[in-house]
Design a protein around this motif. Structure first.
Motif, mmCIF file in Angstrom:
data_model
loop_
_atom_site.group_PDB
_atom_site.id
_atom_site.type_symbol
_atom_site.label_atom_id
_atom_site.label_comp_id
_atom_site.label_asym_id
_atom_site.label_seq_id
_atom_site.Cartn_x
_atom_site.Cartn_y
_atom_site.Cartn_z
ATOM 1 N N ASN A 176 -53.371 66.375 9.044
ATOM 2 C CA ASN A 176 -52.642 66.119 10.282
ATOM 3 C C ASN A 176 -53.370 66.781 11.445
ATOM 4 O OD1 ASN A 176 -50.463 64.658 9.134
ATOM 5 N ND2 ASN A 176 -49.639 66.593 8.357
ATOM 6 N N MET A 177 -52.954 66.410 12.653
ATOM 7 C CA MET A 177 -53.510 67.018 13.864
ATOM 8 C C MET A 177 -53.397 68.540 13.783
ATOM 9 S SD MET A 177 -54.680 65.181 16.395
ATOM 10 C CE MET A 177 -54.223 65.996 17.934
ATOM 11 N N GLY A 178 -54.463 69.229 14.192
ATOM 12 C CA GLY A 178 -54.408 70.691 14.256
ATOM 13 C C GLY A 178 -54.814 71.374 12.960
ATOM 14 N N GLU A 179 -54.790 70.603 11.860
ATOM 15 C CA GLU A 179 -55.231 71.194 10.602
ATOM 16 C C GLU A 179 -56.744 71.011 10.473
ATOM 17 O OE1 GLU A 179 -51.143 70.033 8.185
ATOM 18 O OE2 GLU A 179 -52.979 68.931 7.771
ATOM 19 N N HIS A 180 -57.349 71.813 9.622
ATOM 20 C CA HIS A 180 -58.771 71.582 9.378
ATOM 21 C C HIS A 180 -59.125 71.874 7.931
ATOM 22 C CE1 HIS A 180 -59.093 75.968 10.078
ATOM 23 N NE2 HIS A 180 -60.231 75.904 9.433
ATOM 24 N N PHE A 181 -60.380 71.626 7.598
ATOM 25 C CA PHE A 181 -60.870 71.873 6.249
ATOM 26 C C PHE A 181 -62.011 72.864 6.280
ATOM 27 C CE2 PHE A 181 -58.362 68.354 5.016
ATOM 28 C CZ PHE A 181 -58.237 68.415 3.635
ATOM 29 N N ARG A 182 -62.086 73.651 5.216
ATOM 30 C CA ARG A 182 -63.306 74.407 4.944
ATOM 31 C C ARG A 182 -63.954 73.713 3.756
ATOM 32 N NH1 ARG A 182 -62.254 79.702 7.004
ATOM 33 N NH2 ARG A 182 -61.060 79.276 8.886
ATOM 34 N N VAL A 183 -65.240 73.517 3.819
ATOM 35 C CA VAL A 183 -65.927 72.789 2.751
ATOM 36 C C VAL A 183 -67.069 73.649 2.204
ATOM 37 C CG1 VAL A 183 -67.138 70.680 2.120
ATOM 38 C CG2 VAL A 183 -65.316 70.604 3.834
ATOM 39 N N PHE A 184 -67.152 73.717 0.885
ATOM 40 C CA PHE A 184 -68.117 74.613 0.243
ATOM 41 C C PHE A 184 -69.048 73.845 -0.697
ATOM 42 C CE2 PHE A 184 -64.081 76.905 0.984
ATOM 43 C CZ PHE A 184 -64.526 77.751 1.984
ATOM 44 N N PRO A 185 -70.149 73.328 -0.157
ATOM 45 C CA PRO A 185 -71.039 72.477 -0.968
ATOM 46 C C PRO A 185 -71.719 73.218 -2.116
ATOM 47 C CG PRO A 185 -71.562 72.332 1.392
ATOM 48 C CD PRO A 185 -70.618 73.471 1.223
ATOM 49 N N ILE A 186 -71.911 74.561 -1.978
ATOM 50 C CA ILE A 186 -72.606 75.261 -3.067
ATOM 51 C C ILE A 186 -71.606 76.072 -3.906
ATOM 52 C CG2 ILE A 186 -74.872 75.275 -1.954
ATOM 53 C CD1 ILE A 186 -74.425 78.260 -1.303
ATOM 54 N N SER A 187 -70.381 75.565 -4.002
ATOM 55 C CA SER A 187 -69.343 76.193 -4.827
ATOM 56 C C SER A 187 -69.839 76.548 -6.223
ATOM 57 C CB SER A 187 -68.161 75.235 -4.995
ATOM 58 O OG SER A 187 -67.389 75.195 -3.834
ATOM 59 N N ASN A 188 -70.565 75.642 -6.845
ATOM 60 C CA ASN A 188 -70.956 75.814 -8.245
ATOM 61 C C ASN A 188 -72.262 76.573 -8.444
ATOM 62 O OD1 ASN A 188 -68.804 74.685 -9.622
ATOM 63 N ND2 ASN A 188 -69.579 72.603 -9.395
ATOM 64 N N TRP A 189 -72.829 77.112 -7.352
ATOM 65 C CA TRP A 189 -74.091 77.839 -7.497
ATOM 66 C C TRP A 189 -73.789 79.311 -7.773
ATOM 67 C CZ3 TRP A 189 -78.868 75.943 -4.502
ATOM 68 C CH2 TRP A 189 -78.787 74.571 -4.257
ATOM 69 N N THR A 190 -74.666 79.948 -8.534
ATOM 70 C CA THR A 190 -74.571 81.397 -8.697
ATOM 71 C C THR A 190 -75.630 82.048 -7.812
ATOM 72 O OG1 THR A 190 -76.157 81.396 -10.504
ATOM 73 C CG2 THR A 190 -73.826 81.163 -11.098
ATOM 74 N N GLU A 191 -75.564 83.380 -7.709
ATOM 75 C CA GLU A 191 -76.569 84.087 -6.916
ATOM 76 C C GLU A 191 -77.975 83.772 -7.434
ATOM 77 O OE1 GLU A 191 -76.663 88.354 -7.366
ATOM 78 O OE2 GLU A 191 -77.759 88.644 -5.498
ATOM 79 N N MET A 192 -78.082 83.710 -8.765
ATOM 80 C CA MET A 192 -79.374 83.409 -9.388
ATOM 81 C C MET A 192 -79.874 82.017 -8.975
ATOM 82 S SD MET A 192 -81.100 85.266 -11.449
ATOM 83 C CE MET A 192 -82.771 84.821 -11.120
#
Lengths: 301, 413
Positions: A176-192
């Protein structure tokens, strides 16, 4: 080995590019949250790959606490110029002066939590409907529960117990209006994975990640860099150390480790052998057992 | 090194957390500061042992109640493979979480308590694994230490499960007798079960053949977005960006664009690291064509002689995810690959009792966590394959038009 097969880094890359392209296809005013740290640098690199040969069709947002490593700022400006993208700076100092945020006082004061105010303000001001970040699920237990597309209500808050289910690779960015999303493309990556990818793609990163000599004080089991924002406490002394940083945040809360890893290969070897998590040197995570979840609920990155 | 995604489901006492804890611990994927933090929390709770479930339960409510509510993702790697675990709760009220975790998995790890044999939960989780077409099932018969490592008990459970599995749509089922608590056959071979000659769990996870889990036969390329650089160097460049959902595309291939049916040839397959001769699932690339034809997001590029189904009538197995059931005659947004249309549920054919696997014909009211066969009618044609043939072009979600929530997951029959 099977010919039609991707190795794990290629598969993670393909997944991240797919996610970034979904953001641009589904939202009107998306942006990349750029901290100058390795994860946001990798996300920016992936965005470049996603839209090649076109420019990245997204601005970068930097939330400036005013307590930066000078090296990070130089790096940021050079990268923005090279990519030819717009840079939006949200200033914590500005939020304090406008009275929207109040500086913490006391011995452990930092501007970490204040970033949330500035971030939400910046998102509102520029009407950003999707903010792409470099958070990874392996970093922290609250982040392990994050979706790729993470919904935020009109107060910018995260409701972890009421998240939209995410199935296959189909993402629901409806809001809806006023809401937003945070998107995390590297969710499945580890530090390594991040380090191996930086090595493999030869991605430029700030010199702070490489071993260098620096003045620091030993506090809370970590080497805290000396800066104009740090006051010496009783019994603390400044020492010259060969050190590097595993994560980069605000200069007042980012501790370094003793290290002689001065090439990407040496860093990869060091990370592979290490026995503690990268956020172990971040005092912002140590405030309580669920400090990350609590901050994230309020809209922290 | 390749990537294996596996899912596991379970309730409080079946040893799931202990098993995951052991896999992470024995593969050295838990860091010292994580162990120290969990140790501290365990002591505060008055426990004598380290409670490894604290590693997997991340949210405040989960830690307070000592249960897994949501899907948690865990990561570990061995020199042979990288692993992503989708760790889900096993109780019936969390069927939707199990479905979510299963949707991206190559392998399902099914836990059976050796003392109790096959329980309702075992059946439920196995059925979901087969419904979601997870290619490989590994049945771990756990707590073998509590049945004196008895081969007889193991054989009885294997035979019971084999009978049950004959009702499911699964091809690759393996059985391993383990004790997660003592580590028998998890990472290290058990000294207590000489009679078992098969692989340990970790060895199985490391070696199960996953390279052919993707469909490499039926070429499918759903278009995500169009790349137009508008620069002097790439003046007329028009690239169709997307992720290959099946088959193999090669430069020069004759292709057809759906739903328009117009044909052209592939001029190039582009990435920032250079042009490619061919692209296959699940690669993200940009494709340019020889001819200038009208293509937009949601269209699909296929081979001329191997096209997907194009239809507005779709039969699916549905899993209802929302706490409020479908409203009569309600329209939903339907997301399928990169395409969005609107849809109505025309008919509920039957529901499935997921404990007995029986079809329920007399109650057609769909509620949360229900699995049912339904008929959909869409406003625009979908370009799809049966889910059994391709998980990427055979899956869809429904979104409520008023709340924007994802209310259902569907697998095309």
């Amino acid at each position: 080995m099977h010919k039609y097969y991707l190795d794990h880094l290629q598969e993670l890359e393909a997944e991240a590019i797919y996610v970034i392209r979904e953001v641009v296809a589904q939202f009107d005013r998306p942006a990349i949250l750029f901290s100058g740290g390795k994860d946001s640098i990798v996300v920016t690199h992936l965005a470049k790959k996603a839209f090649f040969p076109a420019k990245i069709p997204l601005p970068l947002i930097h939330i400036d606490t005013g307590h930066n490593f000078p090296e990070t700022m130089v790096f940021r400006d050079k990268l923005v110029e090279k990519l030819g993208v717009q840079l939006i700076v949200g200033s914590v100092e500005g939020s304090i002066q406008e009275g929207k945020a109040v500086e913490e006082t006391g011995i452990n004061a930092s501007r970490n939590a204040l970033q949330t105010v500035t971030l939400l303000d910046t998102i509102e001001k520029y009407k950003i409907d999707a903010a792409i970040g470099g958070a990874r699920r392996d970093e922290e237990k609250a982040r392990a529960k994050e979706r790729f597309f993470s919904h935020r209500d009109d107060f910018g808050q995260w409701d972890p117990k009421n998240q939209r289910p995410e199935l296959w690779n189909i993402f629901n960015g409806k809001k809806n209006m006023g809401e937003h999303f945070r998107v995390f493309p590297i969710s499945n990556w580890t530090e390594m994975d991040v380090w191996n990818y930086i090595l493999h793609e030869n991605i430029a990163i700030p010199s702070l990640y490489f071993a260098h000599e620096r003045e620091a004080i030993y506090r809370d089991n970590t080497w805290l860099p000396v800066s104009e924002f740090v006051t010496l406490r009783d019994g603390e002394k400044v020492e010259k150390k060969l050190m590097r940083f595993r994560t980069l945040g605000d200069i007042t809360i980012t501790g370094g480790i003793e290290s002689d890893a001065d090439t990407l290969q040496k860093i990869v070897d060091e990370v592979a052998a290490t026995r503690s998590t990268e956020r172990g040197n971040r005092s912002d995570d140590k405030r309580s057992e669920t400090s990350m979840e609590d901050r994230k609920r309020q809209g922290y990155f | 090194m390749d990537l294996l995604r596996f899912t596991t489901a379970g309730s409080v006492d079946d040893g799931k957390s202990t098993l995951i804890g052991r896999l992470l611990y024995d593969s050295k994927s838990i860091f010292e500061d994580q162990i120290a933090a969990v140790k501290q929390s365990s002591e505060r709770k008055g426990l004598k042992h380290i409670d490894l479930s604290l590693l997997t339960d991340g949210l405040r409510a989960e830690r307070e109640q000592g249960i897994t509510i949501d899907v948690a993702y865990r990561y570990f790697a061995t020199p042979k493979r990288k692993f992503i675990i989708a760790d889900t709760p096993g109780h019936i009220q969390y069927t939707r979480n199990m479905v979510t975790g299963a949707s991206t998995a190559n392998l399902a790890l099914i836990l059976v308590d050796a003392r109790h044999g096959i329980m309702e939960q075992t059946c439920r989780h196995s059925f979901i694994a087969s419904l979601l077409q997870i290619p490989h099932l590994v049945v771990c018969i756990n707590k073998m230490d509590l049945v004196d490592y008895s081969e007889e008990v193991y054989n009885r459970i294997v035979s019971e499960y084999t009978d049950f599995a004959s009702k499911l749509d699964v091809n690759d089922v393996r059985y391993i007798p383990i004790s997660a608590l003592n580590g028998d056959n998890v990472v290290n071979r058990s000294k207590n079960m000489d009679w078992y000659q098969g692989s340990t769990l970790l060895n199985t996870l490391e070696t199960v053949h996953i390279a052919s889990d993707y469909n490499h036969i039926d070429a499918r390329f759903p278009v995500q977005t169009i790349i137009r650089p508008h620069s002097s160097e790439y003046h007329d460049y028009r690239g169709y960006a997307g992720r290959v959902a099946g088959g193999i595309f090669r430069r020069g291939d004759k292709v057809t664009v759906l739903p328009s049916g117009l044909s052209s040839h592939i001029k190039s397959i582009d990435t920032m690291n250079g042009d490619l001769e061919e692209a296959f699932a699940p690669m993200s690339v940009s494709i340019t064509l020889e001819d200038d034809i009208d293509i937009s997001r949601g269209d699909m590029i296929v081979k001329e002689n191997n096209q997907s189904i194009v239809s507005q009538d779709v039969d699916i197995m549905i899993c209802w995810l929302s706490t409020s059931g479908p409203r009569p005659g309600a329209k939903y947004y339907l997301r399928h690959t990169t395409r969005e249309v609107r849809a109505i549920i025309k008919e509920v054919v039957y529901k499935i009792d997921i404990n007995s696997l029986h079809r329920v014909q007399d109650d057609k009211q769909i509620k949360v966590n229900d699995i049912a066969r339904v008929k959909l009618r869409t406003t625009q044609p979908l370009l799809f394959d049966p889910y059994r043939k391709n998980r990427m072009t055979g899956s869809l979600i429904l979104i409520d038009e008023t709340t924007n929530e994802t209310v259902a997951a569907g697998m095309i029959v």
